[in-house]
Motif scaffolding. Sequence first.
Motif, short mmCIF file in Angstrom:
data_model
loop_
_atom_site.label_atom_id
_atom_site.label_comp_id
_atom_site.label_asym_id
_atom_site.label_seq_id
_atom_site.Cartn_x
_atom_site.Cartn_y
_atom_site.Cartn_z
N TYR A 52 26.44 38.16 60.03
CA TYR A 52 25.62 39.33 60.35
C TYR A 52 24.18 39.17 59.88
O TYR A 52 23.29 39.78 60.48
CB TYR A 52 26.23 40.59 59.74
CG TYR A 52 27.54 41.02 60.37
CD1 TYR A 52 27.91 40.64 61.65
CD2 TYR A 52 28.42 41.82 59.66
CE1 TYR A 52 29.11 41.04 62.21
CE2 TYR A 52 29.62 42.24 60.22
CZ TYR A 52 29.95 41.84 61.49
OH TYR A 52 31.14 42.25 62.04
N THR A 53 23.92 38.38 58.84
CA THR A 53 22.53 38.19 58.40
C THR A 53 21.75 37.32 59.39
O THR A 53 20.53 37.37 59.40
CB THR A 53 22.46 37.53 57.00
OG1 THR A 53 23.02 36.23 57.05
CG2 THR A 53 23.14 38.39 55.96
N ASP A 80 28.76 37.55 72.85
CA ASP A 80 27.33 37.53 73.14
C ASP A 80 26.59 37.96 71.89
O ASP A 80 27.02 38.88 71.19
CB ASP A 80 26.99 38.49 74.29
CG ASP A 80 27.57 38.05 75.61
OD1 ASP A 80 27.59 36.83 75.88
OD2 ASP A 80 28.01 38.91 76.38
N GLY A 81 25.47 37.29 71.63
CA GLY A 81 24.72 37.64 70.44
C GLY A 81 23.23 37.53 70.64
O GLY A 81 22.74 36.88 71.56
N VAL A 82 22.53 38.20 69.74
CA VAL A 82 21.06 38.12 69.66
C VAL A 82 20.75 37.71 68.23
O VAL A 82 21.13 38.40 67.28
CB VAL A 82 20.39 39.46 70.01
CG1 VAL A 82 18.88 39.34 69.86
CG2 VAL A 82 20.77 39.92 71.41
N ASN A 83 20.10 36.57 68.07
CA ASN A 83 19.76 36.07 66.74
C ASN A 83 18.70 36.94 66.09
O ASN A 83 17.88 37.57 66.77
CB ASN A 83 19.24 34.64 66.82
CG ASN A 83 20.32 33.65 67.19
OD1 ASN A 83 21.48 33.87 66.89
ND2 ASN A 83 19.94 32.57 67.83
N ALA A 84 18.68 36.93 64.77
CA ALA A 84 17.66 37.65 64.02
C ALA A 84 16.30 36.97 64.19
O ALA A 84 15.27 37.62 64.18
CB ALA A 84 18.03 37.70 62.54
N GLU A 85 16.31 35.65 64.39
CA GLU A 85 15.09 34.89 64.62
C GLU A 85 15.34 33.93 65.77
O GLU A 85 16.46 33.48 65.98
CB GLU A 85 14.72 34.07 63.38
CG GLU A 85 14.41 34.89 62.16
CD GLU A 85 14.09 34.00 60.96
OE1 GLU A 85 14.07 32.75 61.11
OE2 GLU A 85 13.86 34.54 59.89
N ALA A 86 14.27 33.57 66.49
CA ALA A 86 14.40 32.59 67.57
C ALA A 86 14.81 31.25 66.98
O ALA A 86 14.34 30.86 65.92
CB ALA A 86 13.08 32.47 68.34
N LYS A 87 15.68 30.56 67.68
CA LYS A 87 16.13 29.24 67.26
C LYS A 87 15.58 28.19 68.22
O LYS A 87 15.54 28.40 69.43
CB LYS A 87 17.65 29.15 67.28
CG LYS A 87 18.34 29.84 66.17
CD LYS A 87 19.82 29.63 66.32
CE LYS A 87 20.46 29.40 64.99
NZ LYS A 87 21.90 29.19 65.12
N GLY A 94 15.87 17.55 77.68
CA GLY A 94 15.11 17.16 76.51
C GLY A 94 13.95 18.07 76.18
O GLY A 94 13.14 17.76 75.30
N ASN A 95 13.84 19.20 76.88
CA ASN A 95 12.76 20.15 76.62
C ASN A 95 13.14 21.09 75.47
O ASN A 95 14.28 21.52 75.37
CB ASN A 95 12.47 20.98 77.87
CG ASN A 95 12.06 20.10 79.04
OD1 ASN A 95 11.27 19.20 78.90
ND2 ASN A 95 12.64 20.37 80.20
N THR A 96 12.15 21.40 74.65
CA THR A 96 12.37 22.32 73.54
C THR A 96 12.24 23.75 74.03
O THR A 96 11.30 24.09 74.74
CB THR A 96 11.35 22.07 72.41
OG1 THR A 96 11.51 20.71 71.97
CG2 THR A 96 11.57 23.01 71.25
N GLN A 97 13.21 24.57 73.65
CA GLN A 97 13.22 25.99 74.02
C GLN A 97 13.42 26.82 72.76
O GLN A 97 14.11 26.40 71.83
CB GLN A 97 14.39 26.28 74.96
CG GLN A 97 14.46 25.37 76.16
CD GLN A 97 14.04 26.06 77.42
OE1 GLN A 97 14.07 27.27 77.49
NE2 GLN A 97 13.64 25.31 78.40
N MET A 98 12.82 27.99 72.74
CA MET A 98 13.07 28.94 71.66
C MET A 98 13.99 30.02 72.23
O MET A 98 13.65 30.65 73.23
CB MET A 98 11.77 29.55 71.15
CG MET A 98 10.81 28.54 70.55
SD MET A 98 11.49 27.65 69.15
CE MET A 98 11.35 28.87 67.87
N THR A 99 15.15 30.20 71.62
CA THR A 99 16.11 31.15 72.16
C THR A 99 16.47 32.22 71.12
O THR A 99 16.52 31.94 69.93
CB THR A 99 17.41 30.46 72.60
OG1 THR A 99 18.01 29.82 71.48
CG2 THR A 99 17.15 29.44 73.70
N LEU A 100 16.69 33.41 71.62
CA LEU A 100 17.18 34.50 70.80
C LEU A 100 18.62 34.86 71.14
O LEU A 100 19.38 35.24 70.28
CB LEU A 100 16.31 35.75 70.99
CG LEU A 100 15.03 35.82 70.18
CD1 LEU A 100 14.21 37.04 70.57
CD2 LEU A 100 15.33 35.85 68.70
#
Length: 126
Positions: A52-53, A80-87, A94-100
């Motif tokens: 949960y943190t 399904d989830g939404v992260n506290a911070e983008a990962k 091979g492309n970098t993505q920021m996901t929530l």
Amino acid sequence: MMIDKVLQYFKDFSNQNIEGLADSFAEDIHLCDWNIDVHGKENVLGAIKDIYTMVKSVTIKPVYFYSNDKDWFACEIIIDGVNAEAKKEIDDDGNTQMTLTWSLEVVDVIHFNGDGKIESIKAYKR
């Protein structure tokens, strides 16, 4: 019915209801998934609190239930989830993505003891 207890577990987990989860767990519960392997109610609740943190929200959607009509359930679920911070993640190209947000297909195998408390949860990720 035990299926009602399974659905309540999913609801309490989704609502981050630690008190509800504690009420549904046996003292000697065992939780095992692809990252966690803990025994005992306090340790299991601690592992769930750690999850949960890391998330703003998490929702469990049941898809199918299989049961021995007594005390064992295998439940196909989507989490399904939404992260506290983008990962930072790397896609197939091979492309970098920021996901929530994220989604997992999981099978939970849940066992109840004779008192109707969850004694074991083993989760398998697809």
